[in-house]
Design a protein around this motif. Structure first.
Motif, mmCIF file in Angstrom:
data_model
loop_
_atom_site.group_PDB
_atom_site.id
_atom_site.type_symbol
_atom_site.label_atom_id
_atom_site.label_comp_id
_atom_site.label_asym_id
_atom_site.label_seq_id
_atom_site.Cartn_x
_atom_site.Cartn_y
_atom_site.Cartn_z
ATOM 1 N N ARG A 174 -2.412 -11.683 4.705
ATOM 2 C CA ARG A 174 -1.729 -10.690 5.540
ATOM 3 C C ARG A 174 -1.561 -9.372 4.790
ATOM 4 N N ARG A 175 -1.248 -9.451 3.513
ATOM 5 C CA ARG A 175 -1.099 -8.228 2.729
ATOM 6 C C ARG A 175 -2.415 -7.440 2.724
ATOM 7 N N GLY A 176 -3.519 -8.160 2.594
ATOM 8 C CA GLY A 176 -4.804 -7.482 2.663
ATOM 9 C C GLY A 176 -5.033 -6.833 4.016
ATOM 10 N N SER A 177 -4.605 -7.521 5.095
ATOM 11 C CA SER A 177 -4.761 -6.966 6.440
ATOM 12 C C SER A 177 -3.915 -5.722 6.638
ATOM 13 N N VAL A 178 -2.695 -5.728 6.111
ATOM 14 C CA VAL A 178 -1.816 -4.559 6.238
ATOM 15 C C VAL A 178 -2.417 -3.367 5.501
ATOM 16 N N THR A 206 -5.137 8.449 -1.992
ATOM 17 C CA THR A 206 -6.458 7.974 -1.572
ATOM 18 C C THR A 206 -7.123 7.181 -2.689
ATOM 19 N N GLY A 207 -6.971 7.634 -3.923
ATOM 20 C CA GLY A 207 -7.533 6.903 -5.055
ATOM 21 C C GLY A 207 -6.903 5.535 -5.222
ATOM 22 N N THR A 208 -5.574 5.469 -5.086
ATOM 23 C CA THR A 208 -4.888 4.186 -5.195
ATOM 24 C C THR A 208 -5.298 3.252 -4.071
ATOM 25 N N LEU A 209 -5.403 3.801 -2.853
ATOM 26 C CA LEU A 209 -5.780 2.974 -1.706
ATOM 27 C C LEU A 209 -7.197 2.431 -1.868
ATOM 28 N N GLY A 226 -10.420 -2.533 -3.012
ATOM 29 C CA GLY A 226 -11.442 -3.203 -3.794
ATOM 30 C C GLY A 226 -10.899 -4.305 -4.679
ATOM 31 N N THR A 227 -9.620 -4.656 -4.489
ATOM 32 C CA THR A 227 -8.978 -5.669 -5.320
ATOM 33 C C THR A 227 -8.559 -6.852 -4.460
ATOM 34 N N GLU A 247 -3.012 -7.491 -10.073
ATOM 35 C CA GLU A 247 -3.425 -6.084 -9.982
ATOM 36 C C GLU A 247 -3.197 -5.550 -8.571
ATOM 37 N N PHE A 248 -3.470 -6.375 -7.555
ATOM 38 C CA PHE A 248 -3.230 -5.968 -6.167
ATOM 39 C C PHE A 248 -1.752 -5.650 -5.974
ATOM 40 N N ASP A 249 -0.869 -6.504 -6.496
ATOM 41 C CA ASP A 249 0.566 -6.273 -6.349
ATOM 42 C C ASP A 249 0.979 -4.964 -7.014
#
Length: 274
Positions: free
Chosen positions: A150-154, A199-202, A207-208, A214-216
């Motif tokens: 779900r976090r990836g979907s958000v 934009t760079g962070t997003l 890609g993570t 690292e995603f967190d």
């Protein structure tokens, strides 16, 4: 429960209260209480007899009353239990099947075409997604596979929203700010730099894998960057409403809405179709 003689025997062997408590399976402060009958926090004034009681150390015992705290939610066994709990709980499974992160309502309802109102409404939708992202536990908080997905979907929905939001601001908002406001160039440049950082962070976040620490870390950074950027723009909007005529803001807002409505439809990354 250890006896007084057990504690005192370990002390006689040269152990301190921390080690004695560890061997007996009790906190150091409890070992001190068993041995002396006195609380380790040193509450109250000790009598002469108490000061010379067997087992009483020369130094302060305050540290024995405040052992290091542990966070059970950070333990691997706790995370495994949470994952199993999420999988086996029927209500949680049903909720997962019905879940849809996409903000409800029209992006630009009829009649709302004033520039700052249109963009503020879009900010609110992104902020709602950020709240969902923050509420879903990540891998460092023991999140289940479903919650991590779900976090990836958000994050995908946030990227989708900003894909058309930021170009609209670059084309319609910031040129107006540069022309209408004192110091407008500085404000626009600062905002565009904030957008580049976000934009760079997003991009790094997308890609993570959501099941990584690292995603967190990136998700937390993105939330901070976007909230700071929204607050900055809200302050700019106040000045723009004071200095740019209503008819100009209405015209620019209508152009933003038209650009959104004519943009290609992006497939939903997850959730129900409406």
């Amino acid at each position: 429960m250890p006896s007084r003689s057990q504690v005192q025997r370990l002390l006689a062997d040269g152990l301190d209260y921390e080690e004695a408590g560890h061997r007996l399976g009790v906190p150091a402060g409890q070992a001190f209480l068993i041995a002396t009958g006195l609380p380790a926090d040193g509450g109250g004034t000790l009598t002469t007899a108490e000061q010379h009681r067997s087992g009483m150390p020369q130094e302060s015992t305050q540290h024995l009353a405040n052992p290091p705290a542990g966070n059970p939610t950070g333990k691997d066994e706790t995370r495994r239990w949470l994952r199993r709990r999420a999988v086996t709980d029927r209500q949680m499974r049903q909720s997962a099947e019905q879940w849809d992160a996409r903000p409800k309502g029209d992006r630009a309802p009829g009649g709302v075409h004033e520039l700052t109102s249109v963009l503020t409404r879009d900010h609110d939708r992104v902020t709602a997604l950020l709240k969902q992202l923050k509420a879903l536990p990540g891998v460092t908080e023991g999140g289940s596979e479903t919650q991590l997905a779900r976090r990836g979907s958000v994050v995908a929905l946030i990227a989708e929203a900003l894909e058309s939001h930021e170009p609209a601001e670059q084309r319609h908002l910031w040129p107006a700010v540069r022309e209408a406001l004192d110091g407008g160039d500085r404000l626009a440049d600062q905002a565009l730099e904030q957008e580049r950082e976000g934009t760079g962070t997003l991009a790094a976040l997308r890609g993570t894998s959501p099941d990584s620490e690292e995603f967190d870390d990136l998700a937390e950074r993105l939330e901070s960057q976007l909230r700071r950027h929204v607050a900055f723009e809200d302050a700019v909007f106040v000045r723009l409403r004071e200095n740019l005529p209503q008819e100009d803001r209405e015209r620019l807002g209508a152009e933003v809405v038209e650009a959104w409505q004519s943009a290609p439809t992006v497939p939903r990354p997850h959730g129900r179709q409406e």
